[in-house]
Design an enzyme around this catalytic site. Structure first.
Site, PDB file in Angstrom:
ATOM      1  N   SER A  30      11.240   0.836  64.928  1.00 11.65           N
ATOM      2  CA  SER A  30      12.029   2.469  64.536  1.00 11.65           C
ATOM      3  C   SER A  30      10.249   2.076  63.842  1.00 11.65           C
ATOM      4  CB  SER A  30      12.627   2.929  64.596  1.00 11.65           C
ATOM      5  OG  SER A  30      12.526   4.281  63.631  1.00 11.65           O
TER       6      SER A  30
ATOM      7  N   ASP B 151      16.694   4.650  69.615  1.00  5.65           N
ATOM      8  CA  ASP B 151      15.935   4.324  68.311  1.00  5.65           C
ATOM      9  C   ASP B 151      16.301   2.752  68.264  1.00  5.65           C
ATOM     10  OD1 ASP B 151      15.838   3.562  65.390  1.00  5.65           O
ATOM     11  OD2 ASP B 151      15.524   5.483  64.629  1.00  5.65           O
TER      12      ASP B 151
END
Length: 296
Positions: free
Chosen positions: A38, A185
């Site tokens: 991320s 993610d």
């Protein structure tokens, strides 16, 4: 001294990563290889592309993160339509502006695909929710999807890794059998991939320094769950952190800089300049305290 670096995810909390990395360089360390999930993947990619920490600070300070919020145009004209879009598109925002920003910054250093980087220098963690797999880009692209890793966009990999579920729409990757996988993610399955540089024998080629945007696992306070929304947030947070917390609790915590920033919401894209500076200062302070005694 050359070291490898691993950076956790944390959305806008990444300002704290900046502060910590600044102090790493100030203590005469530099990174040979970098990895992250991320927001940690975003920071790692800029380092891998050859940006100095001063250049990265300038980029971050000039950036208005609200520019990354790009809902479909039609949702601006129809009341409540963003929730309809969430249902069918699985996210509120497209994420195109995030990818475009990354592309432009990397292009300034001549980096477009993983072939433009030193082999093995950058590893980006993503989650394939269609196959139920944690995926390391570029390492797993050929094996899982039949994609040549050398031709894969670095900006695309970062966009995928930063695709916070329900917030950004999932990206799609076509597999060997032409089926499409939804990618979200990387933090969903490993928000702090400290394991990524292990050689298979639980050993490392050089010292590995991790920067984790949370306190020590043992110091986390119990959550108060009083309604369905609290339950959802608790479930999601558990998915994000439980695997890594278990790994960290069993590993050598002496090479991890923990930065307690739980008071900041990872998706608060309206952070004030004051809070941004507080995050940077927290990263600096925690890194300085840690690096005075590292390596032990």
């Amino acid at each position: 001294m050359r070291i490898d670096g691993v950076f956790s995810g944390g959305g806008v909390k990444a300002y704290a990563l900046l502060g910590a990395i600044q102090r790493v360089y100030a203590h005469n360390y530099s990174f040979e290889r970098v990895a992250g999930s991320s927001a940690g993947a975003l920071m790692a990619s800029l380092l891998a592309a050859g940006y100095s920490i001063d250049d990265i600070e300038q980029l971050v300070q000039e950036l208005d993160v609200q520019e990354f919020l790009d809902p479909p145009v039609w949702t601006s004209f129809i009341p409540f339509s963003k929730w309809v879009n969430l249902y069918f598109q699985l996210g509120l925002y497209k994420g195109n502006k995030l990818e475009t920003w990354m592309y432009r910054q990397l292009a300034r250093k001549g980096v477009y695909t993983f072939s433009d980087l030193n082999p093995g220098f950058l590893k980006v963690i993503v989650s394939d929710i269609s196959l139920g797999k944690l995926v390391v880009i570029p390492d797993d692209l050929q094996r899982i999807y039949g994609i040549n890793p050398n031709s894969f966009s670095v900006a695309k990999a970062v966009r995928m890794s930063a695709g916070f579920p329900y917030f950004f729409m999932p990206e799609k990757l076509r597999g060997k059998k032409k089926q499409k996988s939804l990618i979200v993610d990387g933090g969903l399955l490993s928000n702090f991939p400290l394991w990524v540089f292990e050689d298979g024998r639980n050993q490392y080629a050089r010292p590995v320094l991790g920067v984790k945007l949370s306190g020590y696992p043992e110091q986390n306070s119990p959550r108060k769950i009083g309604n369905a929304l609290d339950l959802f947030q608790a479930l999601f947070s558990t998915m994000l952190h439980a695997h890594d917390a278990r790994y960290v609790s069993k590993s050598d915590q002496h090479h991890i800089i923990f930065i307690p920033v739980e008071h900041v919401d990872a998706t608060n894209f309206k952070l004030s300049d004051e809070v941004k500076q507080q995050l940077i200062d927290a990263g600096r302070e925690q890194a300085d305290a840690f690096l005075k005694r590292w390596p032990e």
